[in-house]
Design a protein around this motif. Structure first.
Motif, PDB file in Angstrom:
ATOM      1  N   LYS A 234      11.143 -27.275 -19.114  1.00  0.00           N
ATOM      2  CA  LYS A 234      10.593 -26.375 -19.846  1.00  0.00           C
ATOM      3  C   LYS A 234       9.027 -26.284 -19.694  1.00  0.00           C
ATOM      4  N   LEU A 235       8.436 -25.063 -20.012  1.00  0.00           N
ATOM      5  CA  LEU A 235       7.428 -24.652 -19.827  1.00  0.00           C
ATOM      6  C   LEU A 235       6.329 -25.251 -20.841  1.00  0.00           C
ATOM      7  N   SER A 236       5.200 -25.559 -20.642  1.00  0.00           N
ATOM      8  CA  SER A 236       4.079 -26.068 -21.677  1.00  0.00           C
ATOM      9  C   SER A 236       3.663 -24.850 -22.439  1.00  0.00           C
ATOM     10  N   LEU A 237       3.034 -24.897 -23.512  1.00  0.00           N
ATOM     11  CA  LEU A 237       2.674 -23.858 -24.058  1.00  0.00           C
ATOM     12  C   LEU A 237       1.223 -23.579 -23.509  1.00  0.00           C
ATOM     13  N   ARG A 238       0.569 -24.690 -23.086  1.00  0.00           N
ATOM     14  CA  ARG A 238      -0.870 -24.382 -22.327  1.00  0.00           C
ATOM     15  C   ARG A 238      -0.693 -23.625 -20.967  1.00  0.00           C
ATOM     16  N   PHE A 239       0.262 -23.994 -20.316  1.00  0.00           N
ATOM     17  CA  PHE A 239       0.702 -23.179 -19.122  1.00  0.00           C
ATOM     18  C   PHE A 239       1.114 -21.903 -19.251  1.00  0.00           C
TER      19      PHE A 239
ATOM     20  N   LYS B 183       9.163 -15.650 -11.833  1.00  0.00           N
ATOM     21  CA  LYS B 183       7.839 -15.330 -11.073  1.00  0.00           C
ATOM     22  C   LYS B 183       6.982 -16.634 -11.694  1.00  0.00           C
ATOM     23  N   LEU B 184       7.017 -16.756 -13.084  1.00  0.00           N
ATOM     24  CA  LEU B 184       6.517 -17.969 -13.466  1.00  0.00           C
ATOM     25  C   LEU B 184       7.057 -19.405 -13.050  1.00  0.00           C
ATOM     26  N   TYR B 185       8.184 -19.510 -12.749  1.00  0.00           N
ATOM     27  CA  TYR B 185       8.834 -20.847 -12.126  1.00  0.00           C
ATOM     28  C   TYR B 185       8.094 -20.735 -10.633  1.00  0.00           C
ATOM     29  N   GLU B 186       8.345 -19.785  -9.966  1.00  0.00           N
ATOM     30  CA  GLU B 186       7.435 -19.885  -8.590  1.00  0.00           C
ATOM     31  C   GLU B 186       5.929 -20.040  -8.604  1.00  0.00           C
ATOM     32  N   TYR B 187       5.500 -19.609  -9.497  1.00  0.00           N
ATOM     33  CA  TYR B 187       4.101 -19.807  -9.630  1.00  0.00           C
ATOM     34  C   TYR B 187       3.911 -21.520  -9.888  1.00  0.00           C
TER      35      TYR B 187
ATOM     36  N   THR C 109       9.529 -20.218 -28.498  1.00  0.00           N
ATOM     37  CA  THR C 109       8.993 -19.935 -27.523  1.00  0.00           C
ATOM     38  C   THR C 109       9.282 -20.991 -26.313  1.00  0.00           C
ATOM     39  N   LEU C 110       9.602 -21.950 -26.618  1.00  0.00           N
ATOM     40  CA  LEU C 110       9.886 -23.026 -25.826  1.00  0.00           C
ATOM     41  C   LEU C 110      11.203 -22.507 -25.160  1.00  0.00           C
ATOM     42  N   ASP C 111      12.189 -22.097 -25.797  1.00  0.00           N
ATOM     43  CA  ASP C 111      13.486 -21.470 -25.496  1.00  0.00           C
ATOM     44  C   ASP C 111      13.434 -20.200 -24.588  1.00  0.00           C
ATOM     45  N   LEU C 112      12.517 -19.274 -25.246  1.00  0.00           N
ATOM     46  CA  LEU C 112      12.515 -17.963 -24.887  1.00  0.00           C
ATOM     47  C   LEU C 112      12.039 -17.885 -23.383  1.00  0.00           C
TER      48      LEU C 112
END
Length: 290
Positions: free
Chosen positions: A205-210, A255-259, A194-197
């Motif tokens: 990279k987006l953290s699991l907590r985020f 949207k996630l990266y904008e947020y 899921t780090l890549d997905l």
């Protein structure tokens, strides 16, 4: 989160999850020299918890190829950073601290049952239990005091290797690091990271907590990390990506990266994430993943 215990027997059954990693041939079982009885080995702890906290795979009823197995690991440091002090007093690290596997947990994607929760007997003196991140302390890994399912490192690694040979698909967040530390190769078709997905090319990279806060509405990794909680969270994120499909998942990522840029890539409860569905995803933060 769950701890380990002297796991009970019995087959883990139920419907088969949608398997398959990202790319490569469909997962299939490979000839393995590992005895299935490795899944039934007892704990090394002298006083384990009397109540099993995970359901061991029955050696006679192991998962079929393509079964999703969500995993997460915790590590301790067995060697500190190597560093030199320069004439000006500055400290320069010349070698990174060495990590050792201390806990590995796995959840069967068909049932949500915890099927592995091995605490690993250390082979070397531990210099840092990294409790803030691992949730571990000295009692957890001592055969005389541990209430957990304590095993030799070789046993923990053989179980992972056996699952790979069976054709299971490993799901997790940052699996490349886990596989590197345990020195195990897993075919790309058997990896769902899921780090890549849940990331865009050439972006952070987006953290699991985020991701958990934004997409699932849950607050994880509070005072300590817990490998069972993290494995279950990664499984839910993987399944969400499948449910959304490529187009909607990509729109959600944008949207996630904008947020994230507005909120320093931390979930902001005062501004819940709103995806392209035009409604907040998940549910109210604070609850643990079911």
């Amino acid at each position: 989160g769950g701890g380990g215990g002297g796991g009970g027997g019995g087959a883990v059954g139920g419907r088969r999850s949608r398997g398959g990693g990202r790319g490569g041939a469909p997962p299939r079982a490979r000839l393995s020299s590992i005895d299935p009885c490795v899944f039934g080995l007892p704990t090394l702890a002298s006083s384990p918890s009397p109540v099993p906290t995970f359901l061991q795979y029955d050696p006679a009823a192991l998962p079929p190829p393509g079964t999703l197995v969500a995993m997460d690991t915790e590590y301790v440091s067995v060697a500190e950073d190597d560093a030199v002090v320069r004439a000006d007093g500055s400290r320069v690290v010349t070698g990174a601290a060495r990590q050792a596997l201390a806990r590995v947990s796995a959840v069967d994607g068909r049932t949500g049952e915890v099927v592995l929760d091995d605490y690993v007997l250390p082979l070397e003196p531990i210099v840092d239990y990294k409790t803030r991140f691992s949730g571990l302390n000295s009692e957890d890994l001592d055969p005389l005091t541990s209430p957990h399912h304590l095993v030799h490192l070789r046993t923990a690694l053989l179980r992972l290797r056996a699952l790979a040979d069976l054709g299971c698909v490993f799901v997790g967040h940052g699996l490349a690091t886990d596989f590197k530390v345990v020195n195990m190769f897993v075919p790309p078709a058997q990896v769902g990271d899921t780090l890549d997905l849940w990331s865009l090319p050439d972006q952070r990279k987006l953290s699991l907590r985020f991701l958990a806060g934004c997409l699932l509405g849950v607050n994880i990794q509070g005072e300590f990390h817990d490998s069972i909680e993290d494995a279950r969270t990664a499984l839910r994120l993987y399944e969400l990506h499948l449910e959304l499909g490529a187009g909607l998942a990509q729109a959600t990522l944008l949207k996630l990266y904008e947020y994230g840029q507005r909120n320093d890539f931390k979930f902001n409860a005062a501004e819940p994430f709103v995806g392209p569905q035009l409604a907040p995803l998940g549910h109210a933060p604070g609850a643990a993943p079911p």
